[in-house]
Design an enzyme around this catalytic site. Structure first.
Site, mmCIF file in Angstrom:
data_model
loop_
_atom_site.group_PDB
_atom_site.id
_atom_site.type_symbol
_atom_site.label_atom_id
_atom_site.label_comp_id
_atom_site.label_asym_id
_atom_site.label_seq_id
_atom_site.Cartn_x
_atom_site.Cartn_y
_atom_site.Cartn_z
ATOM 1 N N HIS A 53 0.843 -1.195 0.000
ATOM 2 C CA HIS A 53 0.000 0.000 0.000
ATOM 3 C C HIS A 53 0.877 1.244 0.000
ATOM 4 O O HIS A 53 2.027 1.215 0.469
ATOM 5 C CB HIS A 53 -0.880 0.008 1.238
ATOM 6 C CG HIS A 53 -1.977 -1.003 1.208
ATOM 7 N ND1 HIS A 53 -3.042 -0.954 2.078
ATOM 8 C CD2 HIS A 53 -2.182 -2.085 0.420
ATOM 9 C CE1 HIS A 53 -3.859 -1.954 1.829
ATOM 10 N NE2 HIS A 53 -3.349 -2.665 0.828
ATOM 11 N N GLU A 55 0.850 3.812 1.866
ATOM 12 C CA GLU A 55 1.315 4.201 3.195
ATOM 13 C C GLU A 55 2.495 3.350 3.654
ATOM 14 O O GLU A 55 3.458 3.871 4.228
ATOM 15 C CB GLU A 55 0.173 4.069 4.222
ATOM 16 C CG GLU A 55 -1.006 4.966 3.955
ATOM 17 C CD GLU A 55 -2.092 4.305 3.109
ATOM 18 O OE1 GLU A 55 -3.245 4.756 3.193
ATOM 19 O OE2 GLU A 55 -1.798 3.339 2.368
#
Length: 155
Positions: A53, A55
């Site tokens: 992801h 993040e």
């Protein structure tokens, strides 16, 4: 333009990179002392890795930049509400503040699905700001999924 919008536009640039390589368009930047120290965009399909992801990639890069897993006094700007996995990483990395655009009704960990950040943590509290440039992020996500559905129908 306020600081949160400025940095969110930078996160949206990362989301556009993901969009351009047929990844779910989520992007983020990590800011320390008013400077971007790390960037990330979704690479789940490219890396065939469910943990890739935006993040997670950004946090890893930020830790390398600061040469420390503790990302105290940083702000993570992300175009989508962090999922449970990313919320856990944000808490573990001790990110001070998270600013996000759009809600994620499927797996959002700031109340859309579950609220991980609301739970009192024994040593760390993450400040949360939501809805910054929400329409732009939501529109990009909607365009991506419409394109993906159309592509699937044409196969």
């Amino acid at each position: 333009m306020d600081k949160d919008k400025f940095f969110m536009f930078e996160a949206l640039k990362e989301a556009k990179k993901a969009f351009d390589i047929d990844e779910v368009p989520v992007g983020c930047v990590l800011v320390h002392d008013n400077r971007i120290i790390a960037r990330g965009h979704n690479q789940v399909e490219k890396l065939t890795d469910a943990t890739a992801h935006a993040e997670m990639i950004c946090l890893t890069s930020g830790s390398a930049h600061l040469n420390d897993w503790r990302l105290e006094d940083t702000t993570l700007y992300t175009t989508l509400e962090p999922c449970i996995m990313c919320a856990g990483a944000i808490i573990n990395a001790r990110v001070k503040r998270v600013v996000y655009s759009a809600k994620d009704l499927r797996v959002g960990a700031n109340g859309s699905f579950i609220d991980v950040f609301k739970k009192k943590h024994p040593i760390h509290v993450v400040e949360i700001e939501s809805g910054v440039l929400e329409k732009i992020s939501s529109d990009l996500l909607r365009e991506f999924f419409q394109k993906a559905r159309k592509s699937k129908l044409n196969k």
